[in-house]
Structures are given as structure tokens and as C-alpha cells.
Design a protein around this motif. Structure first.
Motif, PDB file in Angstrom:
ATOM      1  N   GLN A 163     -12.191  -2.705  -0.908  1.00  0.00           N
ATOM      2  CA  GLN A 163     -12.854  -1.617  -0.192  1.00  0.00           C
ATOM      3  C   GLN A 163     -11.979  -0.375  -0.137  1.00  0.00           C
ATOM      4  O   GLN A 163     -12.473   0.742  -0.212  1.00  0.00           O
ATOM      5  N   ASP A 164     -10.680  -0.567  -0.004  1.00  0.00           N
ATOM      6  CA  ASP A 164      -9.732   0.544  -0.089  1.00  0.00           C
ATOM      7  C   ASP A 164      -8.974   0.417  -1.404  1.00  0.00           C
ATOM      8  O   ASP A 164      -8.034  -0.376  -1.510  1.00  0.00           O
ATOM      9  N   PRO A 165      -9.372   1.147  -2.448  1.00  0.00           N
ATOM     10  CA  PRO A 165      -8.719   1.000  -3.755  1.00  0.00           C
ATOM     11  C   PRO A 165      -7.223   1.294  -3.730  1.00  0.00           C
ATOM     12  O   PRO A 165      -6.507   0.865  -4.642  1.00  0.00           O
ATOM     13  N   ARG A 166      -6.755   1.991  -2.706  1.00  0.00           N
ATOM     14  CA  ARG A 166      -5.318   2.272  -2.631  1.00  0.00           C
ATOM     15  C   ARG A 166      -4.495   0.996  -2.519  1.00  0.00           C
ATOM     16  O   ARG A 166      -3.293   1.007  -2.796  1.00  0.00           O
ATOM     17  N   ALA A 167      -5.132  -0.114  -2.135  1.00  0.00           N
ATOM     18  CA  ALA A 167      -4.442  -1.398  -2.048  1.00  0.00           C
ATOM     19  C   ALA A 167      -4.165  -2.002  -3.419  1.00  0.00           C
ATOM     20  O   ALA A 167      -3.443  -3.007  -3.522  1.00  0.00           O
ATOM     21  N   GLY A 168      -4.724  -1.406  -4.465  1.00  0.00           N
ATOM     22  CA  GLY A 168      -4.491  -1.891  -5.820  1.00  0.00           C
ATOM     23  C   GLY A 168      -5.727  -2.541  -6.406  1.00  0.00           C
ATOM     24  O   GLY A 168      -6.456  -3.263  -5.721  1.00  0.00           O
TER      25      GLY A 168
END
Length: 279
Positions: free
Chosen positions: A261-266
Motif C-alpha cells: 500500500q505504501d510503495p516506499r516500503a519497497g
């Protein structure tokens, strides 16, 4: 120096499919020049060199036949499977030139890597024109719903969607012209994509900076595509999809991509690898 160079094909269970990679499981005694020489001799698009650390993690270096690259997904899958066959499944932490990459290996030797934080930025009109000229493609052959962009998840890739599978199948590009542009911009591959459905994509990746006409499977580009689709609100409901790559080369590869859901997590890219026996 007696460290063997192994050969695995990634994103496949068939040694005649997927993307081959060289693997050195312990390169701590090797210089940069040694690694480049071995990668050139192996001749695959990349060779991965693991350097075990005292804390249980690994430094990892990736070399194409021509130069070092910051990150390579298929060589990561190959190296992790090779290591897990000898030392068992579990989690590995890899310190790449692009940042930390966590890799998970299950009992069936299925691997999932978690990319560094992705980025997506516009692709300049002038650069798009140069890419299309090198490819011999027209702008009206592109998918108007998915505009060209630059995406990153460890390495930079222009992402260009074609409107038809037939256009993707016809790839005969100006190697020198595309290589020159990519060297100027520090791009790794050009990710050419056709969307079959919300869950299925077909890709081809020219790789002239590595001295390779085309990559049969490109894990870094797969992760970058996941970031691109998230930014453009083009992911399926389950936020997971499959990439078919290498089919036009006779080396079918399947890459599983999942976007949190948060692409910043990879971005998650999954697959396995199989050993290529010496002939």
C-alpha cells in the motif's frame, strides 16, 4: 584464486529459459578488476559476487560484461538460490550499491526480494524522441493510457508502453544510438511493455550498456514497473501482477511483482532459479 563461478538461470525452473547469471558465493579475495574480468569471461548480462560480512549479512556486487551496475534483480535471485541450496532457506540482507535489499527464500527455493525505495519521474520529450528513433517506433504506436516515464527501484529505466503485442514483438533497434543515450543518462535498460490485462504484462528490455542486445528477465525493471503502475493508479485490486519476459528470445521468464500500500516500503519481486549444468 580457486573460488568457482556458478551459473544459474533466474525466473524459471528450466535451464533453457529465464535469464542466466554468473554467481560467486564468496568474492572477498577478489579485486574489482577480478570481478570485471570474470563477468566478461562468463558473458551473461550480469554476474553477482557475494561478499559475506561478519554480521551475517552480505555485500553484493553486480557486473555486466562491460561495467559494474548498481543493482540486478535476476542475479540477486540466482545468487540467493545458489546460497540457499548450500546453506538453507531464510532471510538474507544484501548491501548493494543502490542500498539495502532484503531477500526471503522459502523451503521450495522461491525467492522474494524487496527493492530499495522506488522513484518515478517524467521522461523528457527529447529523450523519448531519441528512444523512439533508435527503436524505429512511432509515437502513435504507444499506449495513450500509460504515458512514458522514468522509474527506479535500484536502477533507472525508461518505461514505455506499446499499444499492441505485435509492436513489442518487432524489436530491431539501433544498438549504438540507444547505447550512447543510455550511457549519457545512466539508464540500465529500457523497459518496453504491453499490458495484456490488469494482472498480466509482457516486457522486453534492451540492455546495450551491458553489451547485451536484450535481457530475457529484468528484476530491477520489474520492480520499477510496479512503482510506475502505483503512481499511475494502474495496479489491479490485489496490487500484484505477473510479467512475461523472454518469450520473444526463446527464453521464457515469469516475474511475480507485488506492490505494498505504501510503495516506499519497497516493491516485491519473486521468482526462483535453476542451476545451469556445465556442458
Amino acid at each position: 584464486m580457486n573460488t568457482p563461478t556458478l551459473r544459474y538461470s533466474a525466473f524459471t525452473t528450466d535451464p533453457s529459459g529465464g535469464n542466466p547469471a554468473g554467481v560467486v558465493l564468496d568474492a572477498r579475495a577478489m579485486s574489482d578488476a577480478d570481478m570485471q574480468r570474470i563477468a566478461t569471461q562468463v558473458g551473461y548480462s550480469e554476474t553477482a559476487f557475494l561478499l559475506p560480512r561478519s554480521d551475517g549479512a552480505f555485500d553484493i556486487r553486480y557486473y555486466s560484461p562491460l561495467a559494474e551496475v548498481s543493482f540486478c534483480g535476476h542475479a540477486t535471485i540466482a545468487a540467493t538460490v545458489a546460497h540457499a541450496e548450500r546453506y538453507g532457506p531464510g532471510e538474507r540482507l544484501l548491501h548493494t550499491r543502490a542500498g539495502q535489499v532484503r531477500v526471503f527464500v522459502d523451503e521450495a527455493l522461491m525467492v522474494t526480494l524487496v527493492s530499495v525505495q522506488p522513484q518515478v519521474v517524467p521522461l523528457g520529450a527529447g529523450d523519448l524522441d531519441r528512444i523512439l528513433a533508435a527503436l524505429g517506433w512511432r509515437s502513435d504506436e504507444l499506449d495513450p493510457a500509460l504515458p512514458p516515464a522514468l522509474a527506479y527501484a535500484g536502477a533507472w529505466h525508461p518505461v514505455i508502453f506499446t499499444a499492441t503485442r505485435a509492436r513489442l514483438a518487432q524489436l530491431d533497434y539501433d544498438f549504438d544510438a540507444l547505447a550512447a543515450l543510455m550511457a549519457q543518462r545512466a539508464w540500465t535498460t529500457v523497459n518496453l511493455v504491453w499490458r495484456e490485462s490488469a494482472q498480466t504484462f509482457h516486457a522486453r528490455n534492451p540492455f546495450p550498456p551491458g553489451g547485451v542486445v536484450e535481457d530475457p528477465a529484468t528484476g530491477a525493471a520489474a520492480a520499477a514497473l510496479g512503482a510506475y503502475l502505483a503512481v499511475h493508479d494502474a495496479l489491479p485490486a490485489q496490487r500484484a501482477f505477473t510479467i512475461h519476459q523472454g518469450d520473444d528470445l526463446g527464453r521464457p521468464s515469469r516475474l511475480a511483482v507485488a506492490v505494498p500500500q505504501d510503495p516506499r516500503a519497497g516493491i516485491r519481486v519473486g521468482g526462483t532459479a535453476v542451476k545451469i549444468e556445465a556442458s
